[in-house]
Motif scaffolding. Sequence first.
Motif, PDB file in Angstrom:
ATOM      1  N   MET A 106       0.804  -1.299   0.414  1.00  0.00           N
ATOM      2  CA  MET A 106      -0.051  -0.163   0.031  1.00  0.00           C
ATOM      3  C   MET A 106       1.051   1.705   0.262  1.00  0.00           C
ATOM      4  O   MET A 106       1.763   1.130   0.924  1.00  0.00           O
ATOM      5  N   LYS A 107       1.000   2.363  -0.931  1.00  0.00           N
ATOM      6  CA  LYS A 107       1.725   3.316  -0.955  1.00  0.00           C
ATOM      7  C   LYS A 107       0.807   4.377  -0.509  1.00  0.00           C
ATOM      8  O   LYS A 107      -0.152   4.794   0.343  1.00  0.00           O
ATOM      9  N   ILE A 108       1.853   5.390   0.607  1.00  0.00           N
ATOM     10  CA  ILE A 108       1.601   5.903   1.454  1.00  0.00           C
ATOM     11  C   ILE A 108       2.364   7.379   1.161  1.00  0.00           C
ATOM     12  O   ILE A 108       3.293   7.187   0.534  1.00  0.00           O
ATOM     13  N   ASN A 109       1.723   8.486   1.821  1.00  0.00           N
ATOM     14  CA  ASN A 109       2.059   9.656   1.327  1.00  0.00           C
ATOM     15  C   ASN A 109       4.244   9.732   2.584  1.00  0.00           C
ATOM     16  O   ASN A 109       3.807   9.146   3.302  1.00  0.00           O
ATOM     17  N   GLY A 110       5.075  10.561   2.241  1.00  0.00           N
ATOM     18  CA  GLY A 110       5.616  10.696   2.701  1.00  0.00           C
ATOM     19  C   GLY A 110       5.971  11.345   4.587  1.00  0.00           C
ATOM     20  O   GLY A 110       6.601  10.837   4.723  1.00  0.00           O
ATOM     21  N   ASN A 111       4.630  12.352   4.269  1.00  0.00           N
ATOM     22  CA  ASN A 111       4.770  12.457   5.025  1.00  0.00           C
ATOM     23  C   ASN A 111       3.901  11.996   6.330  1.00  0.00           C
ATOM     24  O   ASN A 111       3.285  12.355   7.645  1.00  0.00           O
ATOM     25  N   GLU A 112       3.740  10.873   5.802  1.00  0.00           N
ATOM     26  CA  GLU A 112       2.896   9.835   6.766  1.00  0.00           C
ATOM     27  C   GLU A 112       3.659   8.839   7.372  1.00  0.00           C
ATOM     28  O   GLU A 112       3.032   8.046   8.138  1.00  0.00           O
ATOM     29  N   ILE A 113       4.853   8.987   7.669  1.00  0.00           N
ATOM     30  CA  ILE A 113       5.798   7.941   7.732  1.00  0.00           C
ATOM     31  C   ILE A 113       5.646   8.126   9.384  1.00  0.00           C
ATOM     32  O   ILE A 113       6.059   9.801   9.206  1.00  0.00           O
ATOM     33  N   ARG A 114       6.496   7.276   9.943  1.00  0.00           N
ATOM     34  CA  ARG A 114       6.375   7.309  11.960  1.00  0.00           C
ATOM     35  C   ARG A 114       6.893   6.489  11.695  1.00  0.00           C
ATOM     36  O   ARG A 114       7.276   5.299  11.001  1.00  0.00           O
ATOM     37  N   PRO A 115       7.913   6.578  13.558  1.00  0.00           N
ATOM     38  CA  PRO A 115       8.905   5.604  13.905  1.00  0.00           C
ATOM     39  C   PRO A 115       8.264   4.431  13.591  1.00  0.00           C
ATOM     40  O   PRO A 115       6.698   4.255  14.846  1.00  0.00           O
ATOM     41  N   GLY A 116       8.389   3.139  13.589  1.00  0.00           N
ATOM     42  CA  GLY A 116       8.188   1.661  13.793  1.00  0.00           C
ATOM     43  C   GLY A 116       7.204   1.302  12.468  1.00  0.00           C
ATOM     44  O   GLY A 116       7.742   0.323  12.409  1.00  0.00           O
ATOM     45  N   MET A 117       7.005   2.162  11.703  1.00  0.00           N
ATOM     46  CA  MET A 117       7.065   1.844   9.860  1.00  0.00           C
ATOM     47  C   MET A 117       7.895   1.198   9.031  1.00  0.00           C
ATOM     48  O   MET A 117       9.193   1.218   9.267  1.00  0.00           O
ATOM     49  N   VAL A 118       7.434   0.010   8.429  1.00  0.00           N
ATOM     50  CA  VAL A 118       8.401  -0.424   8.114  1.00  0.00           C
ATOM     51  C   VAL A 118       8.162  -0.380   6.265  1.00  0.00           C
ATOM     52  O   VAL A 118       6.929  -0.127   5.783  1.00  0.00           O
ATOM     53  N   ILE A 119       9.049   0.670   5.160  1.00  0.00           N
ATOM     54  CA  ILE A 119       8.616   1.041   4.240  1.00  0.00           C
ATOM     55  C   ILE A 119      10.041  -0.068   3.107  1.00  0.00           C
ATOM     56  O   ILE A 119      11.050  -0.657   3.574  1.00  0.00           O
ATOM     57  N   GLU A 120       9.658  -0.027   1.948  1.00  0.00           N
ATOM     58  CA  GLU A 120      10.514  -0.561   0.790  1.00  0.00           C
ATOM     59  C   GLU A 120      10.698   0.799   0.315  1.00  0.00           C
ATOM     60  O   GLU A 120      10.063   1.513  -0.134  1.00  0.00           O
ATOM     61  N   ALA A 164      11.153  10.458  12.727  1.00  0.00           N
ATOM     62  CA  ALA A 164      10.940  11.319  12.282  1.00  0.00           C
ATOM     63  C   ALA A 164      10.130  12.260  12.862  1.00  0.00           C
ATOM     64  O   ALA A 164       9.351  12.138  14.109  1.00  0.00           O
ATOM     65  N   GLY A 165       9.969  13.395  11.696  1.00  0.00           N
ATOM     66  CA  GLY A 165       9.356  15.353  12.078  1.00  0.00           C
ATOM     67  C   GLY A 165       9.355  15.456  11.713  1.00  0.00           C
ATOM     68  O   GLY A 165      10.079  15.930  10.117  1.00  0.00           O
ATOM     69  N   ALA A 166       8.033  15.834  11.675  1.00  0.00           N
ATOM     70  CA  ALA A 166       7.887  16.901  10.496  1.00  0.00           C
ATOM     71  C   ALA A 166       8.548  18.449  10.302  1.00  0.00           C
ATOM     72  O   ALA A 166       8.960  19.055  11.762  1.00  0.00           O
ATOM     73  N   VAL A 167       9.230  18.693   8.929  1.00  0.00           N
ATOM     74  CA  VAL A 167      10.010  19.770   8.967  1.00  0.00           C
ATOM     75  C   VAL A 167       9.301  20.876   8.574  1.00  0.00           C
ATOM     76  O   VAL A 167       9.206  20.429   7.455  1.00  0.00           O
ATOM     77  N   LYS A 168       9.066  22.164   9.037  1.00  0.00           N
ATOM     78  CA  LYS A 168       8.386  23.692   8.249  1.00  0.00           C
ATOM     79  C   LYS A 168       9.112  24.614   7.813  1.00  0.00           C
ATOM     80  O   LYS A 168       9.599  25.196   8.807  1.00  0.00           O
ATOM     81  N   PRO A 169       9.990  24.562   6.963  1.00  0.00           N
ATOM     82  CA  PRO A 169      11.223  25.759   6.357  1.00  0.00           C
ATOM     83  C   PRO A 169      10.662  26.830   6.486  1.00  0.00           C
ATOM     84  O   PRO A 169       9.596  26.786   5.697  1.00  0.00           O
ATOM     85  N   GLY A 170      11.681  28.351   6.092  1.00  0.00           N
ATOM     86  CA  GLY A 170      11.107  29.473   6.520  1.00  0.00           C
ATOM     87  C   GLY A 170      10.435  29.202   4.683  1.00  0.00           C
ATOM     88  O   GLY A 170       9.330  30.147   4.131  1.00  0.00           O
ATOM     89  N   LYS A 171      11.013  29.530   3.908  1.00  0.00           N
ATOM     90  CA  LYS A 171      11.102  28.963   2.136  1.00  0.00           C
ATOM     91  C   LYS A 171      11.016  27.611   2.236  1.00  0.00           C
ATOM     92  O   LYS A 171      11.508  26.623   2.483  1.00  0.00           O
ATOM     93  N   GLY A 172      10.789  27.343   1.653  1.00  0.00           N
ATOM     94  CA  GLY A 172      10.308  26.267   0.399  1.00  0.00           C
ATOM     95  C   GLY A 172       9.073  25.229   1.250  1.00  0.00           C
ATOM     96  O   GLY A 172       8.323  25.434   2.308  1.00  0.00           O
ATOM     97  N   PRO A 173       8.264  24.227   0.724  1.00  0.00           N
ATOM     98  CA  PRO A 173       7.741  23.600   0.629  1.00  0.00           C
ATOM     99  C   PRO A 173       8.153  22.564   2.219  1.00  0.00           C
ATOM    100  O   PRO A 173       9.298  22.110   2.349  1.00  0.00           O
TER     101      PRO A 173
END
Length: 187
Positions: free
Chosen positions: A1-15, A26-35
């Motif tokens: 099952m495909k997930i968005n990159g911002n949905e990755i949480r600690p403990g998840m296993v991804i290919e 995993a931590g969300a980052v909101k820079p001043g410039k850019g997405p």
Amino acid sequence: MKINGNEIRPGMVIEYDGGLWVAVKAGAVKPGKGPAYNQVELKNLIDGRKLNNRFGSDERVERARIDTKDFQYLYAEGDMLVFMDSETYDQINLSKDFVGDRAAFLQDGMQVMVELHGETPIGFQLPNQVTLEIVEADAVVKGQTQSSSYKPAVLENGLKVMVPPFIKSGERIIVDTADITYVKRAD
């Protein structure tokens, strides 16, 4: 099952990048410039490599499907440990390196959980606690029991653990397999 990159949480296993990776941090980052992006620390399940990567919300990754099955430990054969599937009675061989230091806790007939990706074993879980006999324990020093001190003891599997002063050689105790610590006397 495909997930968005911002949905990755600690403990998840991804290919990812041709391998199986577990998210350690995993931590969300909101820079001043850019997405905004998700800063993720990954660990390879096969060879243990680590990787730090940024995943944007528009990036899609495949979440790996991990199955857990009950296996019974049968015996050791050289560098291999033989386990039997509790449902199908199929046998698998796991290397002692794969199991690691926890192989010392294996006892004949013990039920363990093996994590599988397809047919490939990627993880191994022992029971939380096991009962073992003390084969060697230091004598109690007079006055030592006034403080909450522990003494070293050697278990039947050769591991050392700290036990209370009232535990003697020949007694059976319950040991936590995760951190190799004394829990209590066995009944």
